[in-house]
Design an enzyme around this catalytic site. Structure first.
Site, PDB file in Angstrom:
ATOM      1  N   ASP A  16       0.518  -0.912  -0.045  1.00 31.23           N
ATOM      2  CA  ASP A  16      -0.341  -0.130  -0.055  1.00 31.23           C
ATOM      3  C   ASP A  16       0.779   1.261  -0.169  1.00 31.23           C
ATOM      4  OD1 ASP A  16      -2.700   1.709  -0.138  1.00 31.23           O
ATOM      5  OD2 ASP A  16      -2.765   1.282   1.927  1.00 31.23           O
ATOM      6  N   ASN A  18       1.381   3.358  -2.920  1.00 31.65           N
ATOM      7  CA  ASN A  18       1.865   3.732  -4.771  1.00 31.65           C
ATOM      8  C   ASN A  18       1.464   5.438  -4.599  1.00 31.65           C
ATOM      9  OD1 ASN A  18       2.744   1.235  -4.240  1.00 31.65           O
ATOM     10  ND2 ASN A  18       1.732   0.552  -5.725  1.00 31.65           N
ATOM     11  N   ARG A  29      -1.094   8.857 -10.144  1.00 32.37           N
ATOM     12  CA  ARG A  29      -0.802   8.564  -9.143  1.00 32.37           C
ATOM     13  C   ARG A  29      -0.484   7.348  -9.826  1.00 32.37           C
ATOM     14  NH1 ARG A  29      -3.966   7.430  -4.212  1.00 32.37           N
ATOM     15  NH2 ARG A  29      -4.325   5.347  -4.853  1.00 32.37           N
ATOM     16  N   HIS A  33       2.268   3.284  -8.739  1.00 32.66           N
ATOM     17  CA  HIS A  33       2.265   2.140  -9.136  1.00 32.66           C
ATOM     18  C   HIS A  33       3.313   1.489 -10.510  1.00 32.66           C
ATOM     19  CE1 HIS A  33      -1.918   2.258  -7.834  1.00 32.66           C
ATOM     20  NE2 HIS A  33      -2.334   3.258  -8.587  1.00 32.66           N
ATOM     21  N   SER A  61      -7.480  -5.572  -5.448  1.00 31.96           N
ATOM     22  CA  SER A  61      -9.050  -6.091  -4.668  1.00 31.96           C
ATOM     23  C   SER A  61     -10.085  -6.034  -5.520  1.00 31.96           C
ATOM     24  CB  SER A  61      -8.590  -4.928  -3.550  1.00 31.96           C
ATOM     25  OG  SER A  61      -9.312  -3.946  -3.045  1.00 31.96           O
ATOM     26  N   GLU A  63     -12.663  -4.383  -4.061  1.00 33.18           N
ATOM     27  CA  GLU A  63     -13.304  -3.039  -3.564  1.00 33.18           C
ATOM     28  C   GLU A  63     -12.151  -1.628  -4.852  1.00 33.18           C
ATOM     29  OE1 GLU A  63     -12.793  -5.206  -1.132  1.00 33.18           O
ATOM     30  OE2 GLU A  63     -14.823  -5.051  -1.273  1.00 33.18           O
ATOM     31  N   TRP A  65     -12.256  -1.865  -8.299  1.00 34.84           N
ATOM     32  CA  TRP A  65     -12.758  -0.813  -9.224  1.00 34.84           C
ATOM     33  C   TRP A  65     -13.549   0.297  -9.029  1.00 34.84           C
ATOM     34  CZ3 TRP A  65     -11.920  -3.726 -13.481  1.00 34.84           C
ATOM     35  CH2 TRP A  65     -11.481  -5.405 -12.884  1.00 34.84           C
ATOM     36  N   LEU A 127      10.948 -20.509  -5.303  1.00 34.57           N
ATOM     37  CA  LEU A 127       9.909 -19.579  -4.481  1.00 34.57           C
ATOM     38  C   LEU A 127       8.652 -19.862  -4.746  1.00 34.57           C
ATOM     39  CD1 LEU A 127       9.610 -16.888  -2.507  1.00 34.57           C
ATOM     40  CD2 LEU A 127       9.366 -15.794  -4.610  1.00 34.57           C
ATOM     41  N   ARG A 184       1.608  -4.913   5.962  1.00 38.89           N
ATOM     42  CA  ARG A 184       1.164  -3.984   5.476  1.00 38.89           C
ATOM     43  C   ARG A 184       2.260  -2.901   5.502  1.00 38.89           C
ATOM     44  NH1 ARG A 184      -4.577  -1.921   4.254  1.00 38.89           N
ATOM     45  NH2 ARG A 184      -4.543  -0.350   3.318  1.00 38.89           N
TER      46      ARG A 184
END
Ligand code: IPE
Ligand code: IPE
Ligand code: MG
Length: 239
Positions: A16, A18, A29, A33, A61, A63, A65, A127, A184
């Site tokens: 979180d 970016n 923005r 990213h 997420s 959300e 959208w 990994l 986070r």
């Protein structure tokens, strides 16, 4: 075992900050990213050397959208480019890439790229990288609930036989162990719908660092703190 001290095998990250990283510099923005995607490459590269076997990252997420079309399309473009540009390196470095979340809402081309890299890297073991795209913990549990309901309706499953294992097996993470540690970035101290079922006993670490400034050195510091935590899983610490 009532107590356990060890390096985390599975680290999950809510990447979180970016947007704030970019806007504080007067930039769009999406620049944040793009910088964030660079950090992903760096963290994926260093994770196995720090003893991490499983790395799960929250990229978009259910959300997200709600954001502007420009930002959503920009992020989707970044996901495609990441897969296209990193495919050779991920394959060569033994990374197995998987995705969790509801893919049906993603465009066909991105869905094909996702399926392609999953197949191409399926035998890699150094990994396990899982990227959560159009992922929401509640959405995932709803989809699992529907699958269970269908099994019951079709007479293949007795409701009395529904256990934790039944639910786990219906989640997108069926083949993935639960995370030991959730990190986070950006100073927010909420879960934002990430791995709600799977993180039931995860440790949490919150850092003020914005994701584009997150470094392998900071990951290493967080992992060493984790090693000192006493995980009791509901039991009591040994005397
Ligand atoms: C995280 O950074 C990336 C995604 C959610 C896609 P944000 O875009 O949420 O950045 P902030 O929180 O607005 O700074
Ligand atoms: C969580 O970050 C989702 C991802 C990192 C992909 P958000 O920025 O979307 O979460 P909120 O809005 O702060 O809860
Ligand atoms: Mg955010």
């Amino acid at each position: 075992m009532s107590s356990e001290k060890r390096a985390p095998q599975h680290v999950a990250i809510i990447m979180d900050g970016n947007g704030r990283w970019a806007t504080s510099r007067g930039w769009p923005r999406l620049v944040g990213h793009r910088k964030g995607a660079e950090r992903v490459k760096e963290i994926v590269r260093c994770a196995p050397d720090l003893g991490v076997k499983w790395l799960t990252i929250y990229a978009f997420s259910t959300e997200n959208w709600k954001r502007s079309t420009e930002e959503v399309l920009g992020l989707m473009g970044l996901f495609s480019r990441y897969i296209e540009r990193e495919a050779d390196r991920l394959s060569a470095e033994g990374v197995r890439m998987r995705f969790i979340g509801d893919r049906s809402r993603l465009d066909d081309r991105l869905q094909r790229l996702m399926a392609g890299i999953e197949t191409r890297t399926a035998n890699n073991t150094r990994l396990n990288l899982t990227v959560a795209i159009n992922y929401g913990g509640r959405d995932e549990i709803i989809r699992a609930g529907r699958k269970i309901a269908c099994e019951v309706a079709e007479g293949r499953l007795d409701p009395a036989d529904v256990t934790e294992a039944t639910v786990s097996a219906m989640l997108d993470t069926a083949d993935i162990p639960d995370p030991d540690l959730v990190i986070r970035t950006s100073g927010e101290t909420r879960v934002s719908n990430f791995l709600l079922w799977q993180a039931a006993y995860a440790e949490y670490e919150f850092t003020e660092t914005l994701w584009p400034d997150f470094s392998p050195a900071e990951l290493e510091r967080i992992l060493s703190r984790f090693g000192g935590r006493d995980r009791r899983f509901g039991g009591v610490a040994p005397a």
